[in-house]
Motif scaffolding. Structure first.
Motif, PDB file in Angstrom:
ATOM      1  N   LYS A 110     -22.617 -41.033-101.397  1.00 50.82           N
ATOM      2  CA  LYS A 110     -22.479 -40.710 -99.940  1.00 50.82           C
ATOM      3  C   LYS A 110     -21.272 -39.564 -99.591  1.00 50.82           C
ATOM      4  O   LYS A 110     -21.145 -39.191 -98.867  1.00 50.82           O
ATOM      5  CB  LYS A 110     -22.262 -42.079 -99.285  1.00 50.82           C
ATOM      6  CG  LYS A 110     -23.432 -42.802 -99.133  1.00 50.82           C
ATOM      7  CD  LYS A 110     -23.029 -43.908 -98.119  1.00 50.82           C
ATOM      8  CE  LYS A 110     -24.087 -45.168 -98.157  1.00 50.82           C
ATOM      9  NZ  LYS A 110     -23.772 -46.111 -97.585  1.00 50.82           N
ATOM     10  N   ASN A 111     -20.274 -39.760-100.772  1.00 52.06           N
ATOM     11  CA  ASN A 111     -19.040 -38.995-100.576  1.00 52.06           C
ATOM     12  C   ASN A 111     -19.464 -37.436-100.597  1.00 52.06           C
ATOM     13  O   ASN A 111     -20.043 -36.793-101.661  1.00 52.06           O
ATOM     14  CB  ASN A 111     -17.981 -39.260-101.792  1.00 52.06           C
ATOM     15  CG  ASN A 111     -16.748 -38.512-101.557  1.00 52.06           C
ATOM     16  OD1 ASN A 111     -16.584 -37.388-101.173  1.00 52.06           O
ATOM     17  ND2 ASN A 111     -15.682 -39.175-101.631  1.00 52.06           N
ATOM     18  N   SER A 112     -19.070 -36.557 -99.526  1.00 59.45           N
ATOM     19  CA  SER A 112     -19.451 -35.230 -99.293  1.00 59.45           C
ATOM     20  C   SER A 112     -18.990 -34.122-100.477  1.00 59.45           C
ATOM     21  O   SER A 112     -19.611 -33.289-100.686  1.00 59.45           O
ATOM     22  CB  SER A 112     -19.259 -34.812 -98.008  1.00 59.45           C
ATOM     23  OG  SER A 112     -17.827 -34.805 -97.805  1.00 59.45           O
ATOM     24  N   LYS A 113     -17.753 -34.676-100.913  1.00 55.43           N
ATOM     25  CA  LYS A 113     -17.122 -33.762-101.921  1.00 55.43           C
ATOM     26  C   LYS A 113     -17.558 -34.427-103.500  1.00 55.43           C
ATOM     27  O   LYS A 113     -17.129 -33.610-104.411  1.00 55.43           O
ATOM     28  CB  LYS A 113     -15.936 -34.072-102.010  1.00 55.43           C
ATOM     29  CG  LYS A 113     -15.163 -33.519-100.546  1.00 55.43           C
ATOM     30  CD  LYS A 113     -13.600 -33.828-100.470  1.00 55.43           C
ATOM     31  CE  LYS A 113     -12.997 -33.266 -99.362  1.00 55.43           C
ATOM     32  NZ  LYS A 113     -11.559 -33.650 -99.081  1.00 55.43           N
TER      33      LYS A 113
ATOM     34  N   SER B  82     -20.409 -34.702-106.378  1.00 55.41           N
ATOM     35  CA  SER B  82     -21.703 -33.921-106.852  1.00 55.41           C
ATOM     36  C   SER B  82     -22.461 -35.097-107.616  1.00 55.41           C
ATOM     37  O   SER B  82     -23.611 -34.563-108.180  1.00 55.41           O
ATOM     38  CB  SER B  82     -21.337 -32.928-107.812  1.00 55.41           C
ATOM     39  OG  SER B  82     -20.572 -33.554-109.025  1.00 55.41           O
TER      40      SER B  82
END
Length: 175
Positions: A66-69, A71
């Motif tokens: 879920k972490n946008s940063k 991959s």
């Protein structure tokens, strides 16, 4: 490898507790077909985030971070216990490896994929294990509370630890 059977070792022998079947991630040995690690919400991924920070996308069990940063395309269990955490053969930590390819990010390292020399409690190598979805029987707490007319019925009804759930057996202030 044959599909894992549903986990029934937690069933209540008295039949008093309602159960439901849920799907969960598990770390399974491909040689002895034993479920070695139950993957929980606090389990760590190669990307450094925990399972609770991943979102299950489809029925195949893919859990995108879920972490946008980050991959990370899917949760990849890194076995850990307390402060001990699994390391790669290249001696670098899991967070030093790329979450998509699992290759080491250290410039001087020749490691092309995370691989550990660690041996599990089942006496098989780390590489002989696979993360997979299993069906597990768990106590259905909502049904348990829903069928009880009072909280006393829920606590006295029984279960695995009757001695700590029976209020009438507690002798306070006595030795």
């Amino acid at each position: 490898m044959a599909p894992m059977p549903s986990q029934n070792q937690n069933e209540d022998p008295s039949g008093n507790l309602p159960y439901k079947q849920v799907e969960a991630l598990a770390w399974v040995c491909q040689e002895c077909e034993q479920e070695c690690v139950q993957i929980r919400s606090e389990s760590r991924c190669i990307c450094g985030h925990r399972l609770k920070e991943h979102h299950r996308e489809d029925e195949t069990g893919s859990h995108r971070c879920k972490n946008s940063k980050c991959s990370c395309p899917s949760f990849f269990l890194i076995v850990a216990e307390g402060s001990w955490i699994l390391r790669c053969r290249c001696k670098h930590r899991h967070t030093d490896h790329e979450p998509t390819t699992h290759s080491c990010k250290k410039p001087s390292c020749q490691c092309d994929k995370f691989d550990s020399p660690w041996v599990c409690n089942c006496d098989h190598a780390w590489a002989n294990h696979k993360q997979m979805m299993v069906k597990r029987q768990v106590v259905d707490m909502s049904a348990l509370v829903g069928q009880a007319s009072s909280i006393d019925q829920v606590t006295i009804q029984g279960g695995a630890a009757v001695e700590i759930n029976r209020w009438d057996l507690i002798n306070r202030g006595q030795e």
